[in-house]
Enzyme design. Structure first.
Site, short mmCIF file in Angstrom:
data_model
loop_
_atom_site.label_atom_id
_atom_site.label_comp_id
_atom_site.label_asym_id
_atom_site.label_seq_id
_atom_site.Cartn_x
_atom_site.Cartn_y
_atom_site.Cartn_z
N ASP A 28 13.64 -3.76 14.24
CA ASP A 28 14.62 -3.07 13.53
C ASP A 28 14.11 -1.29 13.82
OD1 ASP A 28 16.79 -1.82 12.46
OD2 ASP A 28 16.16 -2.76 10.16
N GLU A 78 0.98 -1.13 0.09
CA GLU A 78 -0.04 -0.19 -0.06
C GLU A 78 0.73 1.29 -0.01
OE1 GLU A 78 -3.08 2.23 3.24
OE2 GLU A 78 -1.72 0.29 3.82
#
Length: 300
Positions: free
Chosen positions: A204, A100
């Protein structure tokens, strides 16, 4: 106009999108997006719909499959917004992940406090064991997520031990390995106060992996997810520039950190510094050795 990527690959991506969305999609424009050092990235459009595309060699398809699965794991927590995976695939030349497209120009209007509250909620999504059902990557480095019932053993074997072994293979020996062996031996002491739940982690979470959407709502992306000590996520937010002060105050209000965090965060960030050593070279060696020396001095 399309860029220099083969027409066949772009056509394959368009066909993949059409099949996944059950709506005809023909690329009329692809625009490169900078900022990444591992993949190529583009915004593609047919004039109505827009998608974000990551590209790499066909051998990296598994990395994109893992990323899509990680995004869906966060999505299912119903806590923080992530870009929805549309499709992933490969041809003879390239692998792709289509996501998206989200306008992140609202970064300036978003509130760090909203990110802190929602991350705390995500961290309350837990598992019965540490790790995850699949391995993935941290940057371009394989990340092993083998299921474990013991957090210290998991961190010793699949995080610090793995990176130290990789550093040895990359030629980083001597003091780094001597200190690293001692850290692994003393890890029970360094994490003695830790008895964490197995929280859903981004994995992360540095400042380049969050933004705000067009409405100012937080969004996180490029995950390296697994279930582990939530402090590992918070520790990484303090690397490479840190997050806004209101992020930390809101997070701690929702989910206070336990005593001993200031030592544990160095244990957790050592993983990322060793990974940067393995990815980017010797500029990170001295920092890794300093961190290990500090930790060992803490328990003497």
């Amino acid at each position: 106009m399309k860029n220099s990527l083969s027409t066949q690959t772009w056509d394959s991506i368009a066909a993949d999108i059409s099949a996944s969305t059950q709506t005809s999609f023909v690329i009329t424009r692809s625009s490169p997006i900078g900022g990444g050092c591992i993949n190529q990235a583009y915004c593609i459009t047919d004039g109505r719909q827009h998608y974000f595309v990551k590209l790499n060699t066909r051998e990296q398809l598994c990395m994109f499959e893992d990323e899509a699965a990680g995004l869906m794991e966060i999505y299912r927590s119903r806590t923080l917004r992530v870009p929805s995976p549309i499709c992933h695939g490969s041809d003879a030349d390239s692998a792709w992940l289509v996501l998206e497209y989200i306008d992140i120009s609202g970064r300036a209007s978003g509130k760090g406090s909203d990110l802190g509250k929602q991350l705390a909620a995500m961290h309350r999504t837990t598992s019965t064991h540490f790790g995850w059902i699949r391995n993935n990557t941290i940057g371009a480095t394989p990340q092993v997520n083998s299921i474990s019932s013991n957090w210290v053993d998991f961190w010793r074997t699949h995080r610090l031990g793995y990176q130290l072994d990789l550093a040895r293979k990359n030629g980083f020996n001597g003091k780094l390995q001597t200190l690293g062996e001692n850290i692994l031996l003393e890890l029970d002491k360094l994490l003695a106060e830790a008895s964490p739940a197995a929280s859903l982690l981004h994995g992360d979470l540095w400042s380049g992996n969050y933004a705000f959407d067009e409405m100012g709502n937080p969004i996180i992306f490029d995950p390296a997810i697994y279930y582990g000590d939530r402090e590992a996520d918070i520790a990484m937010t303090e690397l490479f520039g840190g997050f806004p002060a209101d992020f930390y105050s809101a997070y701690r209000h929702e989910y206070p950190l336990d005593s001993g965090y200031n030592t544990r965060k160095i244990v957790y960030n050592l993983y990322h510094i060793l990974n940067h050593l393995n990815l980017f070279g010797s500029n990170y060696r001295h920092q890794a050795e300093q961190m290990m020396g500090f930790l060992l001095a803490e328990i003497r």
